[in-house]
Design an enzyme around this catalytic site. Structure first.
Site, mmCIF file in Angstrom:
data_model
loop_
_atom_site.group_PDB
_atom_site.id
_atom_site.type_symbol
_atom_site.label_atom_id
_atom_site.label_comp_id
_atom_site.label_asym_id
_atom_site.label_seq_id
_atom_site.Cartn_x
_atom_site.Cartn_y
_atom_site.Cartn_z
ATOM 1 N N ASN A 19 102.109 -27.716 114.147
ATOM 2 C CA ASN A 19 101.683 -29.220 114.989
ATOM 3 C C ASN A 19 101.511 -28.795 116.329
ATOM 4 O O ASN A 19 102.567 -28.859 116.928
ATOM 5 C CB ASN A 19 102.816 -30.069 114.427
ATOM 6 C CG ASN A 19 102.227 -31.353 115.032
ATOM 7 O OD1 ASN A 19 101.556 -31.455 115.635
ATOM 8 N ND2 ASN A 19 103.617 -32.045 114.921
ATOM 9 N N LYS A 21 100.712 -30.827 118.558
ATOM 10 C CA LYS A 21 101.003 -32.234 119.448
ATOM 11 C C LYS A 21 99.655 -32.266 120.436
ATOM 12 O O LYS A 21 98.556 -31.744 120.070
ATOM 13 C CB LYS A 21 102.244 -32.267 119.888
ATOM 14 C CG LYS A 21 103.204 -31.751 118.633
ATOM 15 C CD LYS A 21 104.562 -32.192 119.305
ATOM 16 C CE LYS A 21 105.625 -31.807 117.927
ATOM 17 N NZ LYS A 21 107.091 -32.040 118.258
ATOM 18 N N HIS A 109 105.253 -38.920 111.563
ATOM 19 C CA HIS A 109 106.130 -38.051 112.319
ATOM 20 C C HIS A 109 106.858 -38.883 113.208
ATOM 21 O O HIS A 109 106.727 -39.985 113.667
ATOM 22 C CB HIS A 109 105.046 -37.019 113.375
ATOM 23 C CG HIS A 109 105.687 -36.058 114.027
ATOM 24 N ND1 HIS A 109 106.570 -36.356 115.441
ATOM 25 C CD2 HIS A 109 105.985 -34.858 113.752
ATOM 26 C CE1 HIS A 109 106.918 -35.149 115.560
ATOM 27 N NE2 HIS A 109 106.660 -34.176 114.732
ATOM 28 N N GLU A 111 107.755 -38.668 116.494
ATOM 29 C CA GLU A 111 107.276 -39.300 117.491
ATOM 30 C C GLU A 111 106.179 -40.475 117.376
ATOM 31 O O GLU A 111 105.940 -41.316 118.267
ATOM 32 C CB GLU A 111 106.460 -38.316 118.227
ATOM 33 C CG GLU A 111 107.264 -37.040 118.690
ATOM 34 C CD GLU A 111 107.047 -35.577 118.843
ATOM 35 O OE1 GLU A 111 105.591 -35.384 118.742
ATOM 36 O OE2 GLU A 111 107.552 -34.630 118.976
ATOM 37 N N GLU A 181 112.632 -33.500 109.033
ATOM 38 C CA GLU A 181 112.712 -33.160 110.296
ATOM 39 C C GLU A 181 113.785 -34.147 111.164
ATOM 40 O O GLU A 181 113.443 -35.306 111.612
ATOM 41 C CB GLU A 181 111.357 -33.396 110.814
ATOM 42 C CG GLU A 181 110.133 -32.652 110.606
ATOM 43 C CD GLU A 181 109.228 -32.445 111.678
ATOM 44 O OE1 GLU A 181 108.650 -31.229 111.947
ATOM 45 O OE2 GLU A 181 108.601 -33.452 112.385
ATOM 46 N N GLY A 187 112.337 -30.289 119.187
ATOM 47 C CA GLY A 187 111.997 -29.873 120.633
ATOM 48 C C GLY A 187 113.232 -29.868 121.545
ATOM 49 O O GLY A 187 113.173 -29.646 122.710
ATOM 50 N N SER A 227 112.853 -27.191 115.846
ATOM 51 C CA SER A 227 113.023 -26.087 116.527
ATOM 52 C C SER A 227 112.831 -24.788 115.689
ATOM 53 O O SER A 227 113.937 -23.952 115.921
ATOM 54 C CB SER A 227 114.381 -26.286 117.218
ATOM 55 O OG SER A 227 114.408 -27.168 118.272
ATOM 56 N N GLY A 248 106.313 -27.093 115.831
ATOM 57 C CA GLY A 248 105.822 -27.728 117.008
ATOM 58 C C GLY A 248 105.856 -26.711 118.146
ATOM 59 O O GLY A 248 104.612 -25.903 117.988
ATOM 60 N N GLY A 249 106.795 -26.463 119.023
ATOM 61 C CA GLY A 249 106.571 -25.725 120.245
ATOM 62 C C GLY A 249 106.263 -24.166 119.833
ATOM 63 O O GLY A 249 105.425 -23.683 120.584
#
Ligand code: PGA
Length: 270
Positions: A19, A21, A109, A111, A181, A187, A227, A248-249
């Site tokens: 993802n 983002k 999600h 966010e 999640e 993150g 993470s 993500g990251g």
């Protein structure tokens, strides 16, 4: 249209979803996919399904590369409108994503729940909008730190799952991907331990069994996200009820993402 995911055999292949983002432009996407294609040899794809979720502006580029150049990864979207069409400035519909042959779409999600105030009713409407166009939603559930500290995380996550699947029939539910999640792990560098993640993923599968029966519960892929990196993916996907990860990251760098996918497939990259 893309065939639905979620048949029993799919669980034998790990599902790794990047993802991005709000990162990487249309031009970046071209370079990224070339790098990922070079970095992850074809043999790994027997054991792992690799999906990238670019921003809307880059999905068309991903489609062109994946469908015309024969790349083995696939792609999807990060969000879908709950509406079919009309005066919803800035929204993107399920029909639009289906036309771009999106393989999956993320719904719920944290966010979006947090910054866009999407509640369970909106999440349910988006799940059904995706399914109406044959796109399996990657449905995210997860608790904040206060809920975890109060030891209410299992009830919180299973309630989110139940609410998101309201009025979804079993045939469609079997195609849904569920992603656990924990919000406190997104993150932050703080990952849920493999047994903590397994506990919730197993409870989510039990809830699916209660809602739809064992065949559906056994077919649905349940992912962990928060993470995840190449350093910890191996122990996460070793857990019995975890079929892959939402990343993500660590998905922004194609070399790290290729490494992570190779480990999830049971191998390694130098
Ligand atoms: P992270 O994000 O891997 O950067 O923690 C996960 C996600 O939001 O899906």
């Amino acid at each position: 249209m893309t065939p639905p995911a979620g048949t029993a055999t799919n669980r034998s292949r790990r599902l790794i979803v990047g993802n991005w983002k709000m990162n990487l432009t249309h031009a970046d996407t071209v370079g990224y996919l070339q790098k990922l294609a070079r970095g992850l040899p074809a043999r790994y794809y027997h054991n792992v399904e690799v999906v990238v979720l670019p921003p809307f502006t880059a999905i068309r580029s991903a489609q062109t590369m994946v469908l015309s150049d024969g790349f083995m990864m696939t792609y999807g979207a990060q969000d879908v409108s709950q509406h079919e069409s009309g005066a919803y400035t800035g929204e993107v519909s399920g029909a639009m994503l289906a036309e771009l042959r999106c393989r999956y779409v993320v719904v719920g999600h944290s966010e979006r729940r947090q910054h866009h105030h999407e509640d369970d009713t909106v999440v349910n409407a988006k799940v059904r909008a995706a399914l109406a166009h044959g796109i399996p939603p990657i449905l995210c559930v997860g608790e904040g730190l206060e809920v975890r500290d109060a030891d209410s995380h299992i009830g919180h996550c299973t309630a989110q799952l139940t609410a998101a699947l309201e009025k979804v029939i079993p045939e469609e539910a079997a195609t849904v991907v569920v992603a656990y999640e924990p919000v406190w792990a997104i993150g932050t560098g703080r990952v849920a331990g493999p047994s903590e993640a397994q506990e919730v993923c197993a409870a989510l599968r039990t809830t699916l069994g209660e809602l739809y029966g064992q065949t559906v519960a056994g077919a649905v892929r349940v992912l962990y996200g928060g993470s995840v990196k190449s350093d910890n993916i191996g122990e996460i996907v070793a857990e019995r009820d975890i079929d892959g990860a939402l990343i993500g990251g660590a998905s922004i760098d194609p070399d790290e993402f290729a490494k992570l996918c190779a480990i999830a497939a049971g191998g390694s990259l130098r």
